[in-house]
Write an enzyme that holds these catalytic residues in place. Structure first.
Site, PDB file in Angstrom:
ATOM      1  N   CYS A  74       0.863  -1.179   0.000  1.00 15.70           N
ATOM      2  CA  CYS A  74       0.000   0.000   0.000  1.00 15.70           C
ATOM      3  C   CYS A  74       0.900   1.229   0.000  1.00 15.70           C
ATOM      4  CB  CYS A  74      -0.901  -0.016   1.230  1.00 15.70           C
ATOM      5  SG  CYS A  74      -1.902   1.462   1.427  1.00 15.70           S
ATOM      6  N   CYS A 197      -5.286   6.203  -3.420  1.00 19.14           N
ATOM      7  CA  CYS A 197      -4.584   4.913  -3.468  1.00 19.14           C
ATOM      8  C   CYS A 197      -3.204   5.179  -4.045  1.00 19.14           C
ATOM      9  CB  CYS A 197      -5.357   3.913  -4.321  1.00 19.14           C
ATOM     10  SG  CYS A 197      -4.510   2.320  -4.489  1.00 19.14           S
TER      11      CYS A 197
END
Length: 258
Positions: A74, A197
């Protein structure tokens, strides 16, 4: 057990962070992780991140999606854990840490984190979209009128129909100018649109360069929660020295019974 946690966000992508250097956290308990991330019954977050000891680097990052399952890299979470490590005194203004996709170098300067991502050696141009892996798998698709685009339903359909059980994150992109793009992302594991994101912004920048929508190697990406920038070098269709840069901010510290 009374759990001490920290809340961080990077361009609206928010995380529960836990100092697990003494290995106390029950990370095999998916129910607890899911409950901590629940926005109605827990702390509320897009994911949970553990900071752990690592023999060869400053620390190790272990990332879980909001559904409770350990996941792939991530990018915004990576930037947040760098800020967290700095707050804990584990690092100063630069670091190398370990994550599921390998080593990451990062710097921190006045709340702005520049995080080196993995090299991207394969960008697949499909019929109407691009697929690439920037530490997590990403579907990237150009659209018009992104403000009104049905990201949730279109993203969920693509995530399930094309990519099946394992799934993929799905990014919808609209060009702003020669080196700026806007994206909205449906994230697997969260199973919803998120405000940002990091690996998705990275994938979008690389995809737009690969599709020749831009010639720049320093690309601005506007996400729902703010602004990110991605820079890279290109060597024979491979993208190297890839950096994701943007803010990472401490939100609050708390305790919760688990």
């Amino acid at each position: 057990m009374n759990l001490e946690f920290y809340k961080y966000q990077g361009t609206g992508n928010d995380f529960v962070l836990i100092d697990n250097r003494i290995s106390f956290f029950p990370k095999d308990n998916h129910i607890i992780i899911n409950r901590l991330c629940d926005r109605h019954f827990g702390v509320g977050a897009d994911g949970l991140i553990l900071l752990e000891n690592d023999e060869d680097t400053d620390f190790k990052m272990v990332y879980f999606n909001a559904d409770g399952n350990e996941s792939t890299m991530c990018g915004n979470g990576g930037r947040c854990i760098v800020a967290f490590a700095n707050k804990l005194g584990v690092i100063k203004n630069k670091t190398t840490f370990n994550a599921t996709d390998g080593l990451h170098y990062a710097t921190i300067n006045n709340g702005i984190i520049s995080l080196q991502m993995i090299d991207v050696n394969e960008v697949e141009q499909k019929n109407g979209y691009v697929f690439t892996d920037t530490g997590s798998p990403h579907h990237v698709e150009l659209v018009n009128n992104i403000d009104s685009y049905d990201v949730f339903n279109k993203g969920r359909q693509i995530r399930n129909d094309i990519y099946g059980t394992e799934g993929s994150n799905v990014n919808f992109v609209e060009q702003i100018n020669s080196n700026s793009f806007r994206i909205r992302t449906y994230e697997r594991g969260v199973e919803n649109e998120t405000l940002a994101c990091g690996t998705g912004a990275t994938a979008a920048a690389i995809a737009m360069h690969n599709m020749r929508k831009t010639k720049d190697k320093n690309i601005n990406i506007k996400v729902e929660g703010g602004q990110l920038s991605i820079s890279f070098d290109v060597e024979e269709q491979s993208y190297k020295n890839v950096f994701l840069t943007g803010p990472a901010q401490f939100v609050f510290k708390g305790q919760i019974e688990i």
